[in-house]
Write a protein that holds these residues in place. Structure first.
Motif, PDB file in Angstrom:
ATOM      1  N   ARG A   1       0.935  -1.090   0.003  1.00 37.61           N
ATOM      2  CA  ARG A   1      -0.078  -0.024  -0.047  1.00 37.61           C
ATOM      3  C   ARG A   1       1.078   1.233  -0.029  1.00 37.61           C
ATOM      4  NH1 ARG A   1      -3.349  -2.836   3.638  1.00 37.61           N
ATOM      5  NH2 ARG A   1      -2.151  -1.820   5.584  1.00 37.61           N
ATOM      6  N   ILE A   2       1.921   1.323   0.822  1.00 31.04           N
ATOM      7  CA  ILE A   2       2.797   2.521   0.908  1.00 31.04           C
ATOM      8  C   ILE A   2       3.390   2.617  -0.475  1.00 31.04           C
ATOM      9  CG2 ILE A   2       4.829   3.437   1.906  1.00 31.04           C
ATOM     10  CD1 ILE A   2       4.093   2.098   4.512  1.00 31.04           C
ATOM     11  N   SER A   3       3.874   1.359  -0.930  1.00 30.54           N
ATOM     12  CA  SER A   3       4.571   1.603  -2.442  1.00 30.54           C
ATOM     13  C   SER A   3       3.591   2.300  -3.691  1.00 30.54           C
ATOM     14  CB  SER A   3       5.300   0.463  -2.690  1.00 30.54           C
ATOM     15  OG  SER A   3       6.184  -0.034  -2.078  1.00 30.54           O
ATOM     16  N   GLN A   4       2.479   1.654  -3.599  1.00 34.74           N
ATOM     17  CA  GLN A   4       1.415   2.183  -4.449  1.00 34.74           C
ATOM     18  C   GLN A   4       1.022   3.525  -4.318  1.00 34.74           C
ATOM     19  OE1 GLN A   4      -1.646  -0.857  -3.346  1.00 34.74           O
ATOM     20  NE2 GLN A   4      -1.579  -1.772  -5.562  1.00 34.74           N
ATOM     21  N   PHE A   5       0.908   4.057  -2.964  1.00 29.77           N
ATOM     22  CA  PHE A   5       0.847   5.518  -2.769  1.00 29.77           C
ATOM     23  C   PHE A   5       1.862   6.230  -3.288  1.00 29.77           C
ATOM     24  CE2 PHE A   5       1.724   8.962   0.064  1.00 29.77           C
ATOM     25  CZ  PHE A   5       0.601   9.874   0.062  1.00 29.77           C
ATOM     26  N   LEU A   6       3.238   5.964  -3.024  1.00 26.88           N
ATOM     27  CA  LEU A   6       4.329   6.672  -3.566  1.00 26.88           C
ATOM     28  C   LEU A   6       4.461   6.663  -5.129  1.00 26.88           C
ATOM     29  CD1 LEU A   6       7.215   5.279  -0.761  1.00 26.88           C
ATOM     30  CD2 LEU A   6       6.090   7.686  -1.081  1.00 26.88           C
TER      31      LEU A   6
ATOM     32  N   TYR B   1       4.510  10.049  -6.745  1.00 26.86           N
ATOM     33  CA  TYR B   1       5.886  10.652  -7.584  1.00 26.86           C
ATOM     34  C   TYR B   1       6.309   9.813  -8.651  1.00 26.86           C
ATOM     35  CZ  TYR B   1       6.430  12.449  -2.611  1.00 26.86           C
ATOM     36  OH  TYR B   1       6.212  13.039  -1.439  1.00 26.86           O
ATOM     37  N   GLY B   2       5.516   8.829  -9.124  1.00 26.42           N
ATOM     38  CA  GLY B   2       5.770   8.166 -10.454  1.00 26.42           C
ATOM     39  C   GLY B   2       7.088   7.256 -10.291  1.00 26.42           C
ATOM     40  N   ASN B   3       7.908   7.469 -11.342  1.00 24.48           N
ATOM     41  CA  ASN B   3       8.850   6.430 -11.442  1.00 24.48           C
ATOM     42  C   ASN B   3      10.151   6.988 -10.651  1.00 24.48           C
ATOM     43  OD1 ASN B   3       7.460   5.271 -13.678  1.00 24.48           O
ATOM     44  ND2 ASN B   3       8.566   6.466 -15.273  1.00 24.48           N
ATOM     45  N   TRP B   4      10.025   8.168 -10.108  1.00 24.11           N
ATOM     46  CA  TRP B   4      11.216   8.570  -9.190  1.00 24.11           C
ATOM     47  C   TRP B   4      11.243   7.783  -7.988  1.00 24.11           C
ATOM     48  CZ3 TRP B   4      15.026  11.445 -10.294  1.00 24.11           C
ATOM     49  CH2 TRP B   4      15.173  12.097 -11.275  1.00 24.11           C
ATOM     50  N   VAL B   5      10.180   7.040  -7.750  1.00 19.45           N
ATOM     51  CA  VAL B   5      10.117   6.034  -6.511  1.00 19.45           C
ATOM     52  C   VAL B   5      11.368   4.947  -6.526  1.00 19.45           C
ATOM     53  CG1 VAL B   5       8.693   4.422  -4.972  1.00 19.45           C
ATOM     54  CG2 VAL B   5       7.727   6.706  -5.945  1.00 19.45           C
ATOM     55  N   LEU B   6      11.357   4.420  -7.926  1.00 22.19           N
ATOM     56  CA  LEU B   6      12.420   3.811  -8.044  1.00 22.19           C
ATOM     57  C   LEU B   6      13.782   4.167  -7.739  1.00 22.19           C
ATOM     58  CD1 LEU B   6      11.517   2.298 -11.790  1.00 22.19           C
ATOM     59  CD2 LEU B   6      11.649   1.171  -9.465  1.00 22.19           C
ATOM     60  N   PHE B   7      14.197   5.479  -8.052  1.00 20.88           N
ATOM     61  CA  PHE B   7      15.403   6.175  -7.487  1.00 20.88           C
ATOM     62  C   PHE B   7      15.873   6.464  -6.112  1.00 20.88           C
ATOM     63  CE2 PHE B   7      18.157  10.063  -6.565  1.00 20.88           C
ATOM     64  CZ  PHE B   7      19.258   9.480  -7.372  1.00 20.88           C
ATOM     65  N   PHE B   8      14.543   7.005  -5.382  1.00 22.73           N
ATOM     66  CA  PHE B   8      14.759   7.145  -4.052  1.00 22.73           C
ATOM     67  C   PHE B   8      14.382   6.250  -2.903  1.00 22.73           C
ATOM     68  CE2 PHE B   8      10.539   9.539  -4.864  1.00 22.73           C
ATOM     69  CZ  PHE B   8       9.823   8.959  -3.514  1.00 22.73           C
ATOM     70  N   GLY B   9      13.561   5.283  -3.616  1.00 25.01           N
ATOM     71  CA  GLY B   9      12.829   4.218  -2.863  1.00 25.01           C
ATOM     72  C   GLY B   9      14.045   3.486  -2.350  1.00 25.01           C
ATOM     73  N   TYR B  10      15.210   3.364  -2.671  1.00 25.69           N
ATOM     74  CA  TYR B  10      16.406   2.716  -2.105  1.00 25.69           C
ATOM     75  C   TYR B  10      16.697   3.006  -0.756  1.00 25.69           C
ATOM     76  CZ  TYR B  10      18.106   0.602  -6.599  1.00 25.69           C
ATOM     77  OH  TYR B  10      18.180  -0.216  -7.778  1.00 25.69           O
ATOM     78  N   PHE B  11      16.500   4.427  -0.218  1.00 23.59           N
ATOM     79  CA  PHE B  11      16.891   4.960   0.751  1.00 23.59           C
ATOM     80  C   PHE B  11      15.722   4.605   2.080  1.00 23.59           C
ATOM     81  CE2 PHE B  11      19.360   7.049  -2.287  1.00 23.59           C
ATOM     82  CZ  PHE B  11      20.576   7.187  -1.548  1.00 23.59           C
ATOM     83  N   ILE B  12      14.746   4.019   1.585  1.00 19.95           N
ATOM     84  CA  ILE B  12      13.496   3.870   2.307  1.00 19.95           C
ATOM     85  C   ILE B  12      13.220   2.227   2.584  1.00 19.95           C
ATOM     86  CG2 ILE B  12      11.154   4.311   2.863  1.00 19.95           C
ATOM     87  CD1 ILE B  12      10.979   6.571   0.656  1.00 19.95           C
ATOM     88  N   PRO B  13      13.833   2.086   3.960  1.00 19.11           N
ATOM     89  CA  PRO B  13      13.759   0.467   4.275  1.00 19.11           C
ATOM     90  C   PRO B  13      12.251   0.093   4.030  1.00 19.11           C
ATOM     91  CG  PRO B  13      14.973   1.478   5.740  1.00 19.11           C
ATOM     92  CD  PRO B  13      14.436   2.541   5.160  1.00 19.11           C
ATOM     93  N   GLY B  14      12.084  -1.056   3.391  1.00 22.63           N
ATOM     94  CA  GLY B  14      10.543  -1.670   3.361  1.00 22.63           C
ATOM     95  C   GLY B  14      10.081  -1.531   1.834  1.00 22.63           C
ATOM     96  N   VAL B  15      10.414  -0.242   1.345  1.00 25.12           N
ATOM     97  CA  VAL B  15       9.747   0.407   0.288  1.00 25.12           C
ATOM     98  C   VAL B  15      10.844  -0.312  -1.007  1.00 25.12           C
ATOM     99  CG1 VAL B  15       9.566   2.500  -1.399  1.00 25.12           C
ATOM    100  CG2 VAL B  15       8.856   2.271   1.032  1.00 25.12           C
ATOM    101  N   ARG B  16      12.061  -0.172  -0.718  1.00 28.80           N
ATOM    102  CA  ARG B  16      12.877  -0.611  -2.006  1.00 28.80           C
ATOM    103  C   ARG B  16      12.623  -2.207  -2.357  1.00 28.80           C
ATOM    104  NH1 ARG B  16      16.869   0.260   2.121  1.00 28.80           N
ATOM    105  NH2 ARG B  16      17.638  -1.742   3.169  1.00 28.80           N
TER     106      ARG B  16
END
Length: 201
Positions: free
Chosen positions: A95-100, A104-119
């Motif tokens: 759910r969190i990843s879908q919201f992000l 934020y679109g494709n940028w989640v692939l970039f900054f998602g590394y820095f969020i444990p659980g999301v990456r």
């Protein structure tokens, strides 16, 4: 923790770094940032070669997120709903990843590394949404490069103080990352710029 990771690295070396990061990105609950900072520290004292350490970490991260992307594109959302918990991808993380992704679109692939659980989830969601391989690679691989550079570099620069910094990170969480990472990347850019000027002089 330090002794356990040192034992793993002593036995498996750079191959151990590769598989540790790959499995961590795919979904296993492994302390990815701690490992990368630790191996950066080992490189700073000469126990590991910095170049091979970085390449092993980057290759593992890229391989792991690519595997997740293709699993998402081939097996789809029903697979994650049914089997995600077995690879530690909970419905809350979905759910969190879908919201992000919506925000934020494709940028989640970039900054998602820095969020444990999301990456662990972003690449699956990119595959499920049929994001093209080229666009996926542009965001995900650049993110992997930034992520690995940040934490391996921090370990290398901090040396024996790397554990103290992680105590601060655990206390202040994401706030620390959003302050420290841009400062670190600015420093890296400055070093590269100075080295280039010296080479051209």
């Amino acid at each position: 923790m330090e002794q356990t990771m040192f034992d793993i690295l002593s036995q498996y070396g750079y191959l151990g770094i590769f598989f540790f990061l790959m499995l961590g990105i795919v979904g296993l609950p492994l302390p990815d940032e701690i490992l990368m900072t630790f191996i950066g520290y080992l490189a700073s004292i000469g126990r590991l070669n910095l170049f091979f350490t970085f390449i092993s970490a980057l290759s593992g991260s890229v391989c792991g997120i690519t595997v997740s992307y293709f699993l998402g594109s081939r097996l789809g959302y029903p697979f994650l709903k049914r089997y995600g918990s077995k690879i530690f991808i909970t419905r809350r993380r979905l759910r969190i990843s879908q919201f992000l992704f919506r925000k934020y679109g494709n940028w989640v692939l970039f900054f998602g590394y820095f969020i444990p659980g999301v990456r662990h989830v972003t690449a699956y969601m990119a595959g499920i949404s049929n994001l093209s391989p080229g666009r996926f690679a542009a965001y995900a691989y650049t993110g992997a490069l930034t992520w690995c550079t940040t934490f391996v570099g921090l370990g290398y620069l901090l040396g024996a103080h790397w554990e103290n910094v992680f105590h601060v990170m655990h206390r202040y969480g994401v706030l620390f990352l959003w302050i420290a990472i841009p400062l670190f990347l600015v420093w890296v850019g400055r070093v590269i710029y100075q080295q280039r000027n010296r080479f051209n002089a």
